[in-house]
Design a protein around this motif. Structure first.
Motif, PDB file in Angstrom:
ATOM      1  N   THR A  64       0.846  -1.191   0.000  1.00  0.00           N
ATOM      2  CA  THR A  64       0.000   0.000   0.000  1.00  0.00           C
ATOM      3  C   THR A  64       0.880   1.239   0.000  1.00  0.00           C
ATOM      4  N   TYR A  65       0.620   2.122  -0.926  1.00  0.00           N
ATOM      5  CA  TYR A  65       1.366   3.371  -0.999  1.00  0.00           C
ATOM      6  C   TYR A  65       0.756   4.355  -0.003  1.00  0.00           C
ATOM      7  N   PRO A  66       1.559   4.990   0.838  1.00  0.00           N
ATOM      8  CA  PRO A  66       1.002   5.947   1.803  1.00  0.00           C
ATOM      9  C   PRO A  66       0.282   7.089   1.084  1.00  0.00           C
ATOM     10  N   ASP A  67      -0.810   7.541   1.646  1.00  0.00           N
ATOM     11  CA  ASP A  67      -1.559   8.617   0.997  1.00  0.00           C
ATOM     12  C   ASP A  67      -1.362   9.975   1.663  1.00  0.00           C
ATOM     13  N   GLU A  68      -0.551  10.020   2.708  1.00  0.00           N
ATOM     14  CA  GLU A  68      -0.265  11.300   3.346  1.00  0.00           C
ATOM     15  C   GLU A  68       1.183  11.321   3.819  1.00  0.00           C
ATOM     16  N   PHE A  69       1.881  12.396   3.470  1.00  0.00           N
ATOM     17  CA  PHE A  69       3.301  12.507   3.800  1.00  0.00           C
ATOM     18  C   PHE A  69       3.607  13.669   4.733  1.00  0.00           C
ATOM     19  N   THR A  70       2.614  14.200   5.407  1.00  0.00           N
ATOM     20  CA  THR A  70       2.854  15.322   6.308  1.00  0.00           C
ATOM     21  C   THR A  70       3.374  14.828   7.648  1.00  0.00           C
ATOM     22  N   GLU A  71       3.941  15.737   8.420  1.00  0.00           N
ATOM     23  CA  GLU A  71       4.437  15.387   9.765  1.00  0.00           C
ATOM     24  C   GLU A  71       3.307  14.948  10.687  1.00  0.00           C
ATOM     25  N   ASN A  72       2.071  15.290  10.364  1.00  0.00           N
ATOM     26  CA  ASN A  72       0.924  14.906  11.190  1.00  0.00           C
ATOM     27  C   ASN A  72       0.204  13.683  10.659  1.00  0.00           C
ATOM     28  N   GLY A  73       0.708  13.099   9.582  1.00  0.00           N
ATOM     29  CA  GLY A  73       0.068  11.933   8.982  1.00  0.00           C
ATOM     30  C   GLY A  73       0.107  10.724   9.898  1.00  0.00           C
ATOM     31  N   PRO A  74      -0.759   9.747   9.654  1.00  0.00           N
ATOM     32  CA  PRO A  74      -0.852   8.569  10.520  1.00  0.00           C
ATOM     33  C   PRO A  74       0.388   7.691  10.517  1.00  0.00           C
ATOM     34  N   ARG A  75       1.243   7.797   9.507  1.00  0.00           N
ATOM     35  CA  ARG A  75       2.431   6.956   9.436  1.00  0.00           C
ATOM     36  C   ARG A  75       3.709   7.737   9.754  1.00  0.00           C
ATOM     37  N   ALA A  76       3.575   9.030  10.063  1.00  0.00           N
ATOM     38  CA  ALA A  76       4.735   9.880  10.326  1.00  0.00           C
ATOM     39  C   ALA A  76       5.283   9.649  11.731  1.00  0.00           C
ATOM     40  N   LEU A  77       6.604   9.662  11.834  1.00  0.00           N
ATOM     41  CA  LEU A  77       7.264   9.589  13.139  1.00  0.00           C
ATOM     42  C   LEU A  77       7.808  10.974  13.477  1.00  0.00           C
ATOM     43  N   SER A  78       8.907  11.352  12.847  1.00  0.00           N
ATOM     44  CA  SER A  78       9.501  12.682  13.007  1.00  0.00           C
ATOM     45  C   SER A  78      10.618  12.829  11.994  1.00  0.00           C
ATOM     46  N   ARG A  79      11.057  14.068  11.771  1.00  0.00           N
ATOM     47  CA  ARG A  79      12.178  14.353  10.875  1.00  0.00           C
ATOM     48  C   ARG A  79      12.028  13.695   9.501  1.00  0.00           C
ATOM     49  N   GLY A  80      10.775  13.580   9.002  1.00  0.00           N
ATOM     50  CA  GLY A  80      10.544  13.010   7.686  1.00  0.00           C
ATOM     51  C   GLY A  80      10.533  11.496   7.627  1.00  0.00           C
ATOM     52  N   ARG A  81      10.633  10.842   8.774  1.00  0.00           N
ATOM     53  CA  ARG A  81      10.609   9.374   8.802  1.00  0.00           C
ATOM     54  C   ARG A  81       9.170   8.885   8.847  1.00  0.00           C
ATOM     55  N   MET A  82       8.909   7.775   8.181  1.00  0.00           N
ATOM     56  CA  MET A  82       7.563   7.206   8.155  1.00  0.00           C
ATOM     57  C   MET A  82       7.618   5.713   8.436  1.00  0.00           C
ATOM     58  N   LEU A  83       6.576   5.204   9.039  1.00  0.00           N
ATOM     59  CA  LEU A  83       6.428   3.762   9.209  1.00  0.00           C
ATOM     60  C   LEU A  83       6.025   3.174   7.864  1.00  0.00           C
ATOM     61  N   PRO A  84       6.648   2.089   7.448  1.00  0.00           N
ATOM     62  CA  PRO A  84       6.252   1.483   6.180  1.00  0.00           C
ATOM     63  C   PRO A  84       4.862   0.847   6.287  1.00  0.00           C
ATOM     64  N   THR A  85       4.188   0.742   5.157  1.00  0.00           N
ATOM     65  CA  THR A  85       2.848   0.133   5.144  1.00  0.00           C
ATOM     66  C   THR A  85       2.916  -1.380   4.986  1.00  0.00           C
ATOM     67  N   THR A  86       4.031  -1.869   4.490  1.00  0.00           N
ATOM     68  CA  THR A  86       4.178  -3.301   4.233  1.00  0.00           C
ATOM     69  C   THR A  86       5.474  -3.779   4.878  1.00  0.00           C
ATOM     70  N   PRO A  87       5.423  -4.807   5.731  1.00  0.00           N
ATOM     71  CA  PRO A  87       6.636  -5.262   6.404  1.00  0.00           C
ATOM     72  C   PRO A  87       7.585  -6.015   5.468  1.00  0.00           C
ATOM     73  N   TRP A  88       8.841  -5.995   5.805  1.00  0.00           N
ATOM     74  CA  TRP A  88       9.881  -6.749   5.105  1.00  0.00           C
ATOM     75  C   TRP A  88       9.505  -8.222   5.037  1.00  0.00           C
ATOM     76  N   ASP A  89       8.903  -8.724   6.077  1.00  0.00           N
ATOM     77  CA  ASP A  89       8.527 -10.132   6.164  1.00  0.00           C
ATOM     78  C   ASP A  89       7.437 -10.520   5.164  1.00  0.00           C
ATOM     79  N   ALA A  90       6.701  -9.550   4.626  1.00  0.00           N
ATOM     80  CA  ALA A  90       5.577  -9.846   3.731  1.00  0.00           C
ATOM     81  C   ALA A  90       6.022 -10.681   2.543  1.00  0.00           C
ATOM     82  N   MET A  91       7.053 -10.247   1.859  1.00  0.00           N
ATOM     83  CA  MET A  91       7.539 -10.960   0.688  1.00  0.00           C
ATOM     84  C   MET A  91       8.167 -12.296   1.083  1.00  0.00           C
TER      85      MET A  91
END
Length: 107
Positions: free
Chosen positions: A40-67
């Motif tokens: 899943t491609y993230p649909d929001e890239f702001t600092e307040n987005g649901p996947r944002a951590l800080s300093r432009g870092r984001m939680l991925p939507t798909t884990p490495w283990d998926a593949m």
């Protein structure tokens, strides 16, 4: 690139590391079910987005283990051994974030 003034996190503290969690993976081969983009491609890239951590870092939507879940199935790893092969696999099963061999490979 080595920058002695920034430290591993690039914040000047010299503490910790920030090598990232996300990335792109490509699978090649005759048995691979090609022509698809999974995850899943993230649909929001702001600092307040649901996947944002800080300093432009984001939680991925798909884990490495998926593949690797599907690859391990395709190689014939028994279901009873999967958690030994991929110890973090159980963390992603409740959200159904893992791909199976049928998602990745032709029959």
């Amino acid at each position: 690139t080595l920058d002695p003034n920034s430290g591993p996190r690039g914040d000047g503290t010299g503490a910790g590391s920030d090598h990232g969690w996300g990335g792109n993976n490509f699978m090649l081969g005759g048995s691979v079910k090609g022509g698809q983009i999974l995850g899943t491609y993230p649909d929001e890239f702001t600092e307040n987005g649901p996947r944002a951590l800080s300093r432009g870092r984001m939680l991925p939507t798909t884990p490495w283990d998926a593949m690797w879940n599907g690859v391990a199935e395709w190689f014939g790893v028994p279901a009873s051994e999967m958690d030994k092969v991929m110890p973090h696999r159980q963390n992603f099963m409740p959200e159904n974030l893992l791909f199976g061999k049928d998602d990745l490979f032709k029959p």
